[in-house]
Design a protein around this motif. Structure first.
Motif, PDB file in Angstrom:
ATOM      1  N   ASP A  61       0.838  -1.209   0.000  1.00  0.00           N
ATOM      2  CA  ASP A  61       0.000   0.000   0.000  1.00  0.00           C
ATOM      3  C   ASP A  61       0.871   1.258   0.000  1.00  0.00           C
ATOM      4  OD1 ASP A  61      -2.640   1.408   0.353  1.00  0.00           O
ATOM      5  OD2 ASP A  61      -1.648   2.034   2.212  1.00  0.00           O
ATOM      6  N   LEU A  62       1.931   1.230   0.810  1.00  0.00           N
ATOM      7  CA  LEU A  62       2.852   2.367   0.864  1.00  0.00           C
ATOM      8  C   LEU A  62       3.506   2.610  -0.495  1.00  0.00           C
ATOM      9  CD1 LEU A  62       4.576   4.422   2.570  1.00  0.00           C
ATOM     10  CD2 LEU A  62       6.200   2.534   2.881  1.00  0.00           C
ATOM     11  N   LEU A  63       3.955   1.538  -1.134  1.00  0.00           N
ATOM     12  CA  LEU A  63       4.634   1.671  -2.416  1.00  0.00           C
ATOM     13  C   LEU A  63       3.682   2.145  -3.514  1.00  0.00           C
ATOM     14  CD1 LEU A  63       6.881  -1.525  -2.245  1.00  0.00           C
ATOM     15  CD2 LEU A  63       7.653   0.844  -2.124  1.00  0.00           C
ATOM     16  N   LYS A  64       2.458   1.688  -3.480  1.00  0.00           N
ATOM     17  CA  LYS A  64       1.482   2.149  -4.481  1.00  0.00           C
ATOM     18  C   LYS A  64       1.191   3.634  -4.320  1.00  0.00           C
ATOM     19  CE  LYS A  64      -0.941  -2.282  -4.946  1.00  0.00           C
ATOM     20  NZ  LYS A  64      -2.200  -3.022  -4.657  1.00  0.00           N
ATOM     21  N   ARG A  65       1.031   4.074  -3.074  1.00  0.00           N
ATOM     22  CA  ARG A  65       0.752   5.500  -2.843  1.00  0.00           C
ATOM     23  C   ARG A  65       1.949   6.366  -3.252  1.00  0.00           C
ATOM     24  NH1 ARG A  65       0.225   6.687   2.549  1.00  0.00           N
ATOM     25  NH2 ARG A  65       0.688   4.578   3.286  1.00  0.00           N
ATOM     26  N   GLY A  66       3.156   5.889  -2.900  1.00  0.00           N
ATOM     27  CA  GLY A  66       4.345   6.633  -3.286  1.00  0.00           C
ATOM     28  C   GLY A  66       4.539   6.659  -4.794  1.00  0.00           C
ATOM     29  N   LEU A  67       4.233   5.547  -5.453  1.00  0.00           N
ATOM     30  CA  LEU A  67       4.373   5.490  -6.905  1.00  0.00           C
ATOM     31  C   LEU A  67       3.383   6.429  -7.589  1.00  0.00           C
ATOM     32  CD1 LEU A  67       5.647   4.238  -9.406  1.00  0.00           C
ATOM     33  CD2 LEU A  67       4.045   2.312  -9.199  1.00  0.00           C
ATOM     34  N   ALA A  68       2.149   6.462  -7.104  1.00  0.00           N
ATOM     35  CA  ALA A  68       1.141   7.349  -7.689  1.00  0.00           C
ATOM     36  C   ALA A  68       1.582   8.808  -7.598  1.00  0.00           C
ATOM     37  CB  ALA A  68      -0.202   7.146  -6.993  1.00  0.00           C
ATOM     38  N   ARG A  69       2.150   9.182  -6.470  1.00  0.00           N
ATOM     39  CA  ARG A  69       2.629  10.558  -6.307  1.00  0.00           C
ATOM     40  C   ARG A  69       3.841  10.825  -7.199  1.00  0.00           C
ATOM     41  NH1 ARG A  69       2.438  11.616   0.195  1.00  0.00           N
ATOM     42  NH2 ARG A  69       3.370  13.606  -0.454  1.00  0.00           N
ATOM     43  N   THR A  70       4.705   9.828  -7.345  1.00  0.00           N
ATOM     44  CA  THR A  70       5.887  10.000  -8.188  1.00  0.00           C
ATOM     45  C   THR A  70       5.493  10.143  -9.655  1.00  0.00           C
ATOM     46  OG1 THR A  70       7.129   8.632  -6.632  1.00  0.00           O
ATOM     47  CG2 THR A  70       8.140   9.049  -8.771  1.00  0.00           C
ATOM     48  N   LEU A  71       4.520   9.382 -10.092  1.00  0.00           N
ATOM     49  CA  LEU A  71       4.083   9.463 -11.491  1.00  0.00           C
ATOM     50  C   LEU A  71       3.517  10.837 -11.826  1.00  0.00           C
ATOM     51  CD1 LEU A  71       2.411   5.948 -11.935  1.00  0.00           C
ATOM     52  CD2 LEU A  71       4.620   6.727 -12.854  1.00  0.00           C
ATOM     53  N   SER A  72       2.976  11.530 -10.835  1.00  0.00           N
ATOM     54  CA  SER A  72       2.499  12.889 -11.076  1.00  0.00           C
ATOM     55  C   SER A  72       3.657  13.838 -11.365  1.00  0.00           C
ATOM     56  CB  SER A  72       1.706  13.402  -9.870  1.00  0.00           C
ATOM     57  OG  SER A  72       0.510  12.662  -9.724  1.00  0.00           O
ATOM     58  N   ARG A  73       4.840  13.496 -10.885  1.00  0.00           N
ATOM     59  CA  ARG A  73       6.036  14.285 -11.182  1.00  0.00           C
ATOM     60  C   ARG A  73       6.740  13.796 -12.448  1.00  0.00           C
ATOM     61  NH1 ARG A  73       9.358  14.661  -5.550  1.00  0.00           N
ATOM     62  NH2 ARG A  73      10.774  15.871  -6.908  1.00  0.00           N
ATOM     63  N   PHE A  74       6.419  12.576 -12.885  1.00  0.00           N
ATOM     64  CA  PHE A  74       6.997  11.978 -14.095  1.00  0.00           C
ATOM     65  C   PHE A  74       5.874  11.464 -15.006  1.00  0.00           C
ATOM     66  CE2 PHE A  74      10.356  11.863 -11.001  1.00  0.00           C
ATOM     67  CZ  PHE A  74      11.547  11.949 -11.700  1.00  0.00           C
ATOM     68  N   PRO A  75       5.012  12.336 -15.507  1.00  0.00           N
ATOM     69  CA  PRO A  75       3.854  11.890 -16.308  1.00  0.00           C
ATOM     70  C   PRO A  75       4.200  11.025 -17.521  1.00  0.00           C
ATOM     71  CG  PRO A  75       3.608  14.191 -15.698  1.00  0.00           C
ATOM     72  CD  PRO A  75       5.004  13.805 -15.319  1.00  0.00           C
ATOM     73  N   LYS A 182       8.979   7.306   1.483  1.00  0.00           N
ATOM     74  CA  LYS A 182       9.431   7.609   2.842  1.00  0.00           C
ATOM     75  C   LYS A 182       8.578   8.718   3.451  1.00  0.00           C
ATOM     76  CE  LYS A 182      13.628   8.348   5.531  1.00  0.00           C
ATOM     77  NZ  LYS A 182      15.105   8.511   5.481  1.00  0.00           N
ATOM     78  N   ALA A 183       8.210   9.708   2.631  1.00  0.00           N
ATOM     79  CA  ALA A 183       7.349  10.789   3.117  1.00  0.00           C
ATOM     80  C   ALA A 183       5.973  10.257   3.482  1.00  0.00           C
ATOM     81  CB  ALA A 183       7.244  11.882   2.065  1.00  0.00           C
ATOM     82  N   ALA A 184       5.451   9.337   2.663  1.00  0.00           N
ATOM     83  CA  ALA A 184       4.133   8.766   2.938  1.00  0.00           C
ATOM     84  C   ALA A 184       4.144   7.907   4.192  1.00  0.00           C
ATOM     85  CB  ALA A 184       3.663   7.940   1.746  1.00  0.00           C
ATOM     86  N   LYS A 185       5.298   7.312   4.503  1.00  0.00           N
ATOM     87  CA  LYS A 185       5.428   6.454   5.680  1.00  0.00           C
ATOM     88  C   LYS A 185       5.483   7.255   6.975  1.00  0.00           C
ATOM     89  CE  LYS A 185       8.462   2.712   7.380  1.00  0.00           C
ATOM     90  NZ  LYS A 185       9.054   3.335   8.579  1.00  0.00           N
ATOM     91  N   SER A 186       5.908   8.517   6.848  1.00  0.00           N
ATOM     92  CA  SER A 186       6.066   9.349   8.040  1.00  0.00           C
ATOM     93  C   SER A 186       4.726   9.555   8.745  1.00  0.00           C
ATOM     94  CB  SER A 186       6.659  10.708   7.656  1.00  0.00           C
ATOM     95  OG  SER A 186       6.703  11.551   8.777  1.00  0.00           O
ATOM     96  N   TYR A 432      22.695   4.353  -4.702  1.00  0.00           N
ATOM     97  CA  TYR A 432      22.522   4.008  -3.290  1.00  0.00           C
ATOM     98  C   TYR A 432      21.979   5.185  -2.476  1.00  0.00           C
ATOM     99  CZ  TYR A 432      24.915  -0.391  -4.125  1.00  0.00           C
ATOM    100  OH  TYR A 432      25.251  -1.653  -4.582  1.00  0.00           O
ATOM    101  N   GLU A 433      21.546   6.222  -3.152  1.00  0.00           N
ATOM    102  CA  GLU A 433      21.035   7.399  -2.457  1.00  0.00           C
ATOM    103  C   GLU A 433      19.509   7.381  -2.399  1.00  0.00           C
ATOM    104  OE1 GLU A 433      22.781  10.952  -4.064  1.00  0.00           O
ATOM    105  OE2 GLU A 433      24.783  10.032  -4.155  1.00  0.00           O
ATOM    106  N   ASN A 434      18.957   6.215  -2.165  1.00  0.00           N
ATOM    107  CA  ASN A 434      17.508   6.101  -2.001  1.00  0.00           C
ATOM    108  C   ASN A 434      17.180   5.331  -0.733  1.00  0.00           C
ATOM    109  OD1 ASN A 434      16.986   3.077  -2.867  1.00  0.00           O
ATOM    110  ND2 ASN A 434      18.316   3.921  -4.461  1.00  0.00           N
ATOM    111  N   ASP A 435      16.103   5.722  -0.113  1.00  0.00           N
ATOM    112  CA  ASP A 435      15.660   5.109   1.148  1.00  0.00           C
ATOM    113  C   ASP A 435      14.139   5.180   1.181  1.00  0.00           C
ATOM    114  OD1 ASP A 435      15.015   4.352   3.709  1.00  0.00           O
ATOM    115  OD2 ASP A 435      16.418   5.714   4.705  1.00  0.00           O
ATOM    116  N   PHE A 436      13.492   4.030   1.047  1.00  0.00           N
ATOM    117  CA  PHE A 436      12.031   3.972   1.033  1.00  0.00           C
ATOM    118  C   PHE A 436      11.437   4.045   2.437  1.00  0.00           C
ATOM    119  CE2 PHE A 436      13.134   2.424  -3.106  1.00  0.00           C
ATOM    120  CZ  PHE A 436      12.051   2.715  -3.929  1.00  0.00           C
TER     121      PHE A 436
END
Length: 495
Positions: A61-75, A182-186, A432-436
């Motif tokens: 669920d976290l990954l789907k929500r984060g992906l949906a938000r990311t796709l809005s920045r990468f249409p 990571k922002a959505a998990k906060s 390596y500069e990513n942290d979910f």
């Protein structure tokens, strides 16, 4: 010796994730750097992590929500390819969504996947769109994300159409994806502050051409065979080994031989050094390099110094070129090729945005006979690579564009003559500069895409500091040859 896989991943579910906001990006015309990639496989890259402190459903669920938000920045990644009546190919930013796949490989442990040097076969099954040609983005999604749960870890694998992105764009997306998750998990109510730069979708450079690439109605096919036997291995080069190699490559006597110069670092595909013209040659201005040496003003103002500065990465490429050529046992008069992908964003004038979205790469070939590669020293090989990379300036980028416009064609990926090496990716990419939300990746791995005898991919090593991992794909007998090559293996880490 290959380690048996306990079992293949089980695909549990598949759905489509859509952007959480409608796209405002117009259709994007494919450039002269995008179009040749229509015959290449989808890029397949992903990261291995320890298990999140969450149940599987919450992670998905976290990954789907984060992906949906990311796709809005990468249409464009949520769009589809279209070809208009004139033959021009576009990315239609229509919010059609991306595939999201849930798989389970509960019998596989992280330790099974991190055997030094060995690349586990199961990584090939951690990605969607296996050996899918990028032209198929006309009727498939442009991207697919597969989440594979392991016994004690998780692998996040992304397959992205290569006619839509290069490595720079891919890792900008991936790290944005992690940031959004990571922002959505906060659990705090603090306003999210984005740190990953937004992509730039402008299409007003010389790369966007009026020339049409004519393609068969059924679409192109890959230009190499996917059925020949291959071996794959990751060779790790520590920071200390890289520095030792660079020092060996750059030792050169100046004037009367009293001064030995070890050149300053120019790591990777870019150089920040300034250059001056000396008697028709290009020399590097080593600012402050002689701080502890007694040198003349003539040296300091670069009038007598014409020493080519060889980067760490070019030194490493030269080492590999020699080793692979030796292992292939080619006749001395056989012409060999070493191809390096160069980033054109900073080479063009006016410069492209550093986060220009799309392909902005050109393949720079360096040629030399097998006899010269092996009879000359390491520095000579590195100098050939260095000269071609340094010469690839604004004018050269434009000449490559003009050459393609005069003969529009797909990129001939492969090793048709048995004497080629193709270097892709970059140790500069922020892999390596990513942290979910559950820590940095343990490892970066790729799938089966675009692999053939002589295909090399350069990754930063997890330890950082300039250490490098080379993902090497070779014919089995050639791989055995470089594994027993002392000149090469003396720099390889045993860890």
């Amino acid at each position: 010796m290959p380690i048996p896989t306990p079992s293949s991943p089980i695909l549990l579910s598949k759905c489509v994730v859509f952007p959480d906001q409608p796209s405002a990006v117009p259709d994007l015309k494919l450039s002269v750097s995008d179009l040749p990639m229509l015959s290449c496989h989808y890029i397949q890259k992903g990261c291995l992590f320890t298990s999140p402190n969450l149940d599987d459903i919450s992670v998905l669920d976290l990954l789907k929500r984060g992906l949906a938000r990311t796709l809005s920045r990468f249409p464009p990644l949520a769009g589809r390819l279209i070809t208009d009546r004139d033959g021009y190919v576009y990315i239609e930013c229509n919010d059609a969504g991306v595939d999201f796949i849930h798989a389970n490989a509960g019998e596989i442990f992280v330790r099974d996947l991190l055997v030094p040097g060995y690349v586990h076969d199961c990584f090939k099954e951690f990605f969607a769109f296996d050996r899918t040609v990028s032209f198929s983005g006309h009727f498939n999604s442009i991207m697919a994300v597969q989440i594979t749960f392991l016994a004690d870890g998780i692998f996040i694998g992304c397959s992205v159409n290569h006619a839509v992105t290069d490595g720079t764009s891919f890792w900008n997306f991936f790290n944005t994806f992690a940031e959004e998750c990571k922002a959505a998990k906060s659990t705090t109510t603090m306003k999210r502050i984005g740190i990953t730069p937004s992509p730039n979708f402008r299409r007003d450079s010389v790369l966007v051409s009026p020339v049409v690439l004519r393609l068969p109605a059924s679409g192109p096919k890959v230009t190499f065979s996917g059925d020949v036997p291959l071996r794959e291995r990751i060779f790790t080069f520590s920071r200390e080994a890289i520095l030792k190699l660079k020092a060996k490559t750059n030792q050169k006597k100046i004037d009367n031989g009293d001064l030995t110069v070890t050149a300053v670092e120019i790591m990777g595909k870019q150089s920040n050094d300034k250059y001056c013209e000396i008697n028709g040659k290009v020399g590097s201005i080593f600012e402050g390099m002689y701080k502890n040496d007694t040198v003349t003003n003539q040296h300091a103002n670069c009038e007598a110094i014409t020493v080519a500065t060889i980067s760490s990465f070019q030194s490493l490429c030269a080492l590999l070129w020699r080793s692979v050529t030796r292992a292939r046992k080619l006749p001395p008069n056989k012409m060999t090729t070493f191809r390096m992908a160069v980033n054109c964003r900073h080479r063009l004038e006016p410069k492209l945005d550093p986060y220009y979205f799309g392909n902005a790469i050109q393949s720079v070939p360096t040629y030399a006979t097998a006899g010269n590669v092996l009879s000359r020293d390491l520095r000579w090989c590195a100098e050939q690579l260095n000269e071609n990379v340094m010469a690839h300036d604004n004018g050269m980028v434009r000449r490559f564009v003009e050459d393609w416009e005069g003969n529009p064609r797909l990129f001939p990926l492969g090793n048709a003559d048995g004497a080629s090496v193709t270097m892709g990716s970059s140790p500069r990419f922020p892999m390596y500069e990513n942290d979910f939300g559950w820590g940095r990746p343990l490892a970066v791995r790729s799938g089966r895409a675009n692999k053939f005898d002589g295909k090399i991919s350069a990754f930063p090593n997890r330890e950082g500091g300039g250490s490098v991992d080379l993902e090497v794909v070779l014919a089995p007998e050639t791989m055995a040859g470089i594994e027993s090559d002392w000149e090469f293996m003396q720099y390889v880490s045993s860890k």
